[in-house]
Design a protein around this motif. Structure first.
Motif, PDB file in Angstrom:
ATOM      1  N   GLY A  26      14.737  -2.374  -0.415  1.00  0.00           N
ATOM      2  CA  GLY A  26      14.335  -3.086  -1.623  1.00  0.00           C
ATOM      3  C   GLY A  26      14.453  -4.587  -1.579  1.00  0.00           C
ATOM      4  O   GLY A  26      13.746  -5.289  -2.291  1.00  0.00           O
ATOM      5  N   ASP A  27      15.313  -5.126  -0.762  1.00  0.00           N
ATOM      6  CA  ASP A  27      15.427  -6.593  -0.691  1.00  0.00           C
ATOM      7  C   ASP A  27      14.687  -7.078   0.563  1.00  0.00           C
ATOM      8  O   ASP A  27      13.995  -6.317   1.221  1.00  0.00           O
ATOM      9  CB  ASP A  27      16.912  -6.997  -0.662  1.00  0.00           C
ATOM     10  CG  ASP A  27      17.139  -8.333  -1.355  1.00  0.00           C
ATOM     11  OD1 ASP A  27      16.532  -9.327  -0.912  1.00  0.00           O
ATOM     12  OD2 ASP A  27      17.918  -8.373  -2.329  1.00  0.00           O
ATOM     13  N   GLY A 119      12.339  -1.054   6.000  1.00  0.00           N
ATOM     14  CA  GLY A 119      11.188  -0.726   6.820  1.00  0.00           C
ATOM     15  C   GLY A 119       9.989  -1.570   6.493  1.00  0.00           C
ATOM     16  O   GLY A 119      10.123  -2.671   5.949  1.00  0.00           O
ATOM     17  N   ASP A 120       8.825  -1.045   6.833  1.00  0.00           N
ATOM     18  CA  ASP A 120       7.581  -1.757   6.609  1.00  0.00           C
ATOM     19  C   ASP A 120       6.502  -0.696   6.468  1.00  0.00           C
ATOM     20  O   ASP A 120       6.562   0.337   7.142  1.00  0.00           O
ATOM     21  CB  ASP A 120       7.308  -2.681   7.813  1.00  0.00           C
ATOM     22  CG  ASP A 120       6.359  -3.805   7.455  1.00  0.00           C
ATOM     23  OD1 ASP A 120       6.249  -4.139   6.263  1.00  0.00           O
ATOM     24  OD2 ASP A 120       5.735  -4.354   8.375  1.00  0.00           O
ATOM     25  N   THR A 121       5.532  -0.921   5.586  1.00  0.00           N
ATOM     26  CA  THR A 121       4.492   0.073   5.357  1.00  0.00           C
ATOM     27  C   THR A 121       3.131  -0.606   5.474  1.00  0.00           C
ATOM     28  O   THR A 121       2.865  -1.575   4.762  1.00  0.00           O
ATOM     29  CB  THR A 121       4.665   0.707   3.955  1.00  0.00           C
ATOM     30  OG1 THR A 121       6.002   1.197   3.848  1.00  0.00           O
ATOM     31  CG2 THR A 121       3.699   1.846   3.746  1.00  0.00           C
TER      32      THR A 121
HETATM   33  P1  ADP Z   1       8.686  -8.008   2.960  1.00  0.00           P
HETATM   34  O1  ADP Z   1       7.457  -8.521   2.290  1.00  0.00           O
HETATM   35  O2  ADP Z   1       9.919  -8.809   2.695  1.00  0.00           O
HETATM   36  O3  ADP Z   1       8.473  -7.651   4.389  1.00  0.00           O
HETATM   37  P2  ADP Z   1       8.087  -5.391   2.125  1.00  0.00           P
HETATM   38  O4  ADP Z   1       7.173  -5.553   0.971  1.00  0.00           O
HETATM   39  O5  ADP Z   1       7.477  -5.089   3.452  1.00  0.00           O
HETATM   40  O6  ADP Z   1       9.026  -6.642   2.209  1.00  0.00           O
HETATM   41  O7  ADP Z   1       9.136  -4.267   1.806  1.00  0.00           O
HETATM   42  C1  ADP Z   1       9.844  -4.269   0.582  1.00  0.00           C
HETATM   43  C2  ADP Z   1      11.136  -3.507   0.768  1.00  0.00           C
HETATM   44  O8  ADP Z   1      10.853  -2.152   1.063  1.00  0.00           O
HETATM   45  C3  ADP Z   1      11.995  -4.015   1.905  1.00  0.00           C
HETATM   46  O9  ADP Z   1      13.349  -3.852   1.523  1.00  0.00           O
HETATM   47  C4  ADP Z   1      11.667  -3.101   3.047  1.00  0.00           C
HETATM   48  O10 ADP Z   1      12.764  -2.971   3.931  1.00  0.00           O
HETATM   49  C5  ADP Z   1      11.401  -1.785   2.309  1.00  0.00           C
HETATM   50  N1  ADP Z   1      10.434  -0.926   2.987  1.00  0.00           N
HETATM   51  C6  ADP Z   1       9.129  -1.165   3.240  1.00  0.00           C
HETATM   52  N2  ADP Z   1       8.537  -0.111   3.834  1.00  0.00           N
HETATM   53  C7  ADP Z   1       9.505   0.822   3.981  1.00  0.00           C
HETATM   54  C8  ADP Z   1       9.556   2.128   4.543  1.00  0.00           C
HETATM   55  N3  ADP Z   1       8.484   2.714   5.078  1.00  0.00           N
HETATM   56  N4  ADP Z   1      10.739   2.767   4.514  1.00  0.00           N
HETATM   57  C9  ADP Z   1      11.831   2.190   3.986  1.00  0.00           C
HETATM   58  N5  ADP Z   1      11.857   0.982   3.440  1.00  0.00           N
HETATM   59  C10 ADP Z   1      10.712   0.296   3.425  1.00  0.00           C
END
Ligand code: ADP
Ligand code: MG
Length: 315
Positions: A26-27, A119-121
């Motif tokens: 979330g952060d 993570g990252d999606t």
């Molecule tokens: P940022 O723009 O800072 O890279 P993101 O929008 O990619 O942040 O992600 C928002 C939050 O969700 C972050 O805390 C990230 O670690 C988490 N996150 C994103 N994708 C996943 C995933 N597939 N599984 C777990 N956490 C995720």
């Protein structure tokens, strides 16, 4: 179709249960409390559809396996799992797939007490990259470069099950017998040897997980340690299901990957005491030699030729 943030909150955000997570999903990044007197062990593995797992593999198993292969690397270092991150690339936001995938992923996480912290999606060809973290007491990480002449070369569990499961699958066999279903489960649901790794970390001179086949993976230990080995094919442990269904496939045991068992080098006394007391499915298969090279002895005591393991660029 769910958006990126909906996917994250619906499928990948859970209340942390581990007390060493100060800030999880979330952060901008996670905040994790490291154990005093320990080293952080970090590994990453990517699974690409059609390359590392078949397209028809159930999503629940894809989730389990993607994490399990990373846990296997932690196990091979003797590490205790703690946290992981997930970089998920999806062709589309398919809720049915995501529900099953996350269920398998968290089932595995719960079983091994490791927690998702970020993570990252993204959108693209189905690709799952997991980074797993764990810890070992300082100085106790089990490396590949410590095998010594005279060491017993041993393996945990049984070899060849997952490769035979894959072969049955590719041959169009339905897992209609209990044996075939069990072999397929070895392929789809590997059980990383985390507990064995923790037991072995005080004594093992070298260790590696068997993902590409014993000959290739033991080869990495030999190269890193500057030693050789003699392995007896008749000693390679196989399961009852494998024995009943393998037929002629038994000859490829040396190069069968995907079982995610451990190959370990131990002194003879340590091998005996660990096998007797704490890792009962440890099997001695050979010896480390001062002379470099990997030699395979057949049941007749004569040297046999070997089949190379899987390699992404030459395989
Ligand atoms: P940022 O723009 O800072 O890279 P993101 O929008 O990619 O942040 O992600 C928002 C939050 O969700 C972050 O805390 C990230 O670690 C988490 N996150 C994103 N994708 C996943 C995933 N597939 N599984 C777990 N956490 C995720
Ligand atoms: Mg991001």
């Amino acid at each position: 179709m769910a958006g990126e943030f909906e996917i994250i909150s619906r499928y990948f955000t859970r209340a942390p249960t581990r007390t060493d997570i100060i800030l999880g999903v979330g952060d901008d990044a996670a905040l994790l409390r490291c154990l005093a007197g320990h080293e952080l062990v970090v590994t990453t593995d990517t699974s690409i559809a059609g390359r590392h797992f078949p397209y028809e593999m159930p999503a629940v198993d894809v989730g389990w396996r993607a994490l399990a292969v990373n846990l296997s690397d932690l196990a091979a270092m003797g590490a205790t799992p703690a946290w992981f991150t997930l970089a998920l690339t999806l062709p589309e936001a398919d809720n049915t797939w995501l529900e099953a995938f996350s269920r398998g992923l968290f089932e595995c996480a719960l079983e091994y007490d490791i927690e998702l912290v970020g993570g990252d999606t993204t959108r693209g060809e189905l690709t799952i990259t997991i980074q797993a973290m764990g810890h070992v007491p300082s100085g106790q990480g089990v490396r590949r470069d410590g095998a010594r002449p005279g060491d017993v070369v041993c393996v945990t569990g049984t070899l060849g099950d997952a490769a035979l499961g894959l072969e049955l699958l590719q041959g169009g066999h339905k897992p209609d017998s209990a044996d075939a279903a069990w072999l397929l489960r070895r392929l789809y649901r590997p059980q990383p040897r985390v507990a064995a790794g923790v037991v072995l970390r005080g004594s093992a001179h070298a260790c590696i997980d068997i993902s590409d086949g014993l000959s290739a993976d033991l080869g990495h230990i030999l190269q890193a340690s500057g030693v050789g080995a003699v392995v007896e094919t008749a000693k390679l442990p196989t399961s009852k299901a494998f024995k009943r269904l393998a037929g002629e496939n038994a000859s490829t045991l040396q190069s069968s990957g995907d079982d995610y068992e451990l190959c370990v080098c131990l002194s003879q006394p340590d091998y005996e005491s660990i096998r007797a007391q704490r890792v009962s499915d440890l099997t001695a298969v050979g010896r480390i030699t001062a002379e470099p090279g990997l030699h395979w002895l057949g049941a007749d005591g004569r040297e046999t030729s070997l089949t190379p393991g899987y390699d992404h660029f030459y395989g």
